[in-house]
Write an enzyme that holds these catalytic residues in place. Sequence first.
Site, PDB file in Angstrom:
ATOM      1  N   SER A   1      20.396 -39.017  27.298  1.00  0.00           N
ATOM      2  CA  SER A   1      21.493 -38.487  28.117  1.00  0.00           C
ATOM      3  C   SER A   1      22.119 -37.273  27.429  1.00  0.00           C
ATOM      4  CB  SER A   1      22.581 -39.545  28.310  1.00  0.00           C
ATOM      5  OG  SER A   1      22.057 -40.672  28.955  1.00  0.00           O
ATOM      6  N   HIS A  24      15.740 -44.095  31.517  1.00  0.00           N
ATOM      7  CA  HIS A  24      16.479 -45.318  31.875  1.00  0.00           C
ATOM      8  C   HIS A  24      15.877 -45.941  33.144  1.00  0.00           C
ATOM      9  CE1 HIS A  24      20.238 -43.353  29.914  1.00  0.00           C
ATOM     10  NE2 HIS A  24      19.924 -44.377  29.148  1.00  0.00           N
ATOM     11  N   ARG A  63      12.667 -46.122  22.241  1.00  0.00           N
ATOM     12  CA  ARG A  63      11.955 -44.838  22.266  1.00  0.00           C
ATOM     13  C   ARG A  63      11.240 -44.652  20.941  1.00  0.00           C
ATOM     14  NH1 ARG A  63      17.339 -41.899  24.118  1.00  0.00           N
ATOM     15  NH2 ARG A  63      18.032 -43.617  22.829  1.00  0.00           N
ATOM     16  N   LYS A  84      34.184 -43.197  23.177  1.00  0.00           N
ATOM     17  CA  LYS A  84      33.128 -42.210  23.355  1.00  0.00           C
ATOM     18  C   LYS A  84      33.571 -41.225  24.438  1.00  0.00           C
ATOM     19  CE  LYS A  84      28.080 -42.659  23.431  1.00  0.00           C
ATOM     20  NZ  LYS A  84      26.986 -43.584  23.738  1.00  0.00           N
TER      21      LYS A  84
HETATM   22  P1  ADP Z   1      23.683 -46.892  24.457  1.00  0.00           P
HETATM   23  O1  ADP Z   1      24.946 -46.113  24.211  1.00  0.00           O
HETATM   24  O2  ADP Z   1      23.888 -48.365  24.623  1.00  0.00           O
HETATM   25  O3  ADP Z   1      22.547 -46.573  23.521  1.00  0.00           O
HETATM   26  P2  ADP Z   1      22.223 -45.425  26.466  1.00  0.00           P
HETATM   27  O4  ADP Z   1      22.665 -45.125  27.850  1.00  0.00           O
HETATM   28  O5  ADP Z   1      22.014 -44.272  25.560  1.00  0.00           O
HETATM   29  O6  ADP Z   1      23.291 -46.434  25.927  1.00  0.00           O
HETATM   30  O7  ADP Z   1      20.892 -46.280  26.493  1.00  0.00           O
HETATM   31  C1  ADP Z   1      20.815 -47.530  27.130  1.00  0.00           C
HETATM   32  C2  ADP Z   1      19.475 -48.161  26.815  1.00  0.00           C
HETATM   33  O8  ADP Z   1      18.413 -47.396  27.377  1.00  0.00           O
HETATM   34  C3  ADP Z   1      19.145 -48.266  25.335  1.00  0.00           C
HETATM   35  O9  ADP Z   1      18.396 -49.448  25.128  1.00  0.00           O
HETATM   36  C4  ADP Z   1      18.298 -47.059  25.066  1.00  0.00           C
HETATM   37  O10 ADP Z   1      17.449 -47.244  23.949  1.00  0.00           O
HETATM   38  C5  ADP Z   1      17.502 -47.007  26.363  1.00  0.00           C
HETATM   39  N1  ADP Z   1      17.011 -45.665  26.637  1.00  0.00           N
HETATM   40  C6  ADP Z   1      17.704 -44.501  26.636  1.00  0.00           C
HETATM   41  N2  ADP Z   1      16.910 -43.456  26.936  1.00  0.00           N
HETATM   42  C7  ADP Z   1      15.663 -43.967  27.135  1.00  0.00           C
HETATM   43  C8  ADP Z   1      14.389 -43.405  27.433  1.00  0.00           C
HETATM   44  N3  ADP Z   1      14.232 -42.079  27.564  1.00  0.00           N
HETATM   45  N4  ADP Z   1      13.338 -44.243  27.565  1.00  0.00           N
HETATM   46  C9  ADP Z   1      13.508 -45.570  27.391  1.00  0.00           C
HETATM   47  N5  ADP Z   1      14.660 -46.165  27.074  1.00  0.00           N
HETATM   48  C10 ADP Z   1      15.736 -45.385  26.950  1.00  0.00           C
END
Ligand code: ADP
Length: 159
Positions: free
Chosen positions: A128, A17, A90, A41
Amino acid sequence: MNIAVYPGSFDPLTNGHLDILKRAASLFDYVIVGVLINNNKKCLFSPEERVDMINETIQDLENVRVMHFNGLLVDFCDKVGAKAIIRGLRAVSDYEYEVQMFAANYQLNSNVETVFLMSQLKYSYLSSSAVKEIAFYNGNISEMVPPIIEEQIKKRINK
Ligand code: ADP
């Protein structure tokens, strides 16, 4: 002013992130991290805790702000004056869900554009939920999350 919103659950923020956030901050005048309040969630951290943890982590990023929000993402964008949504991509597995989100948001408000940034390879399998699971079994997460976040996860899991 070109403002973008980077929305997500961030439960918790990972180095993946953070990498996307830093890259977005170099492209836009302002980036607002939108921490989604999602009551359906089950999260490890409350929205307020997630906002605080991200704030502590990004102190050196001058053009980034962190807020939590509920309701429609496009409405939040309107409220803060953002014309762009940042999403990280990803593996191919993200694609289907992201296309759906893009289509819905674009239909709701075509003035807000979605900008996709590709994850660096080293973060492309980082999530996460993986971090939480590894931490739960006392695995080493120091390469996966910023130190401030690692500390908070350990505190929460060992409670
Ligand atoms: P959501 O529940 O909206 O998917 P996340 O916190 O899981 O929320 O992810 C927020 C954003 O960050 C999404 O666009 C996700 O694809 C991106 N993201 C999550 N992990 C990574 C990573 N390791 N590298 C790049 N982008 C990521």
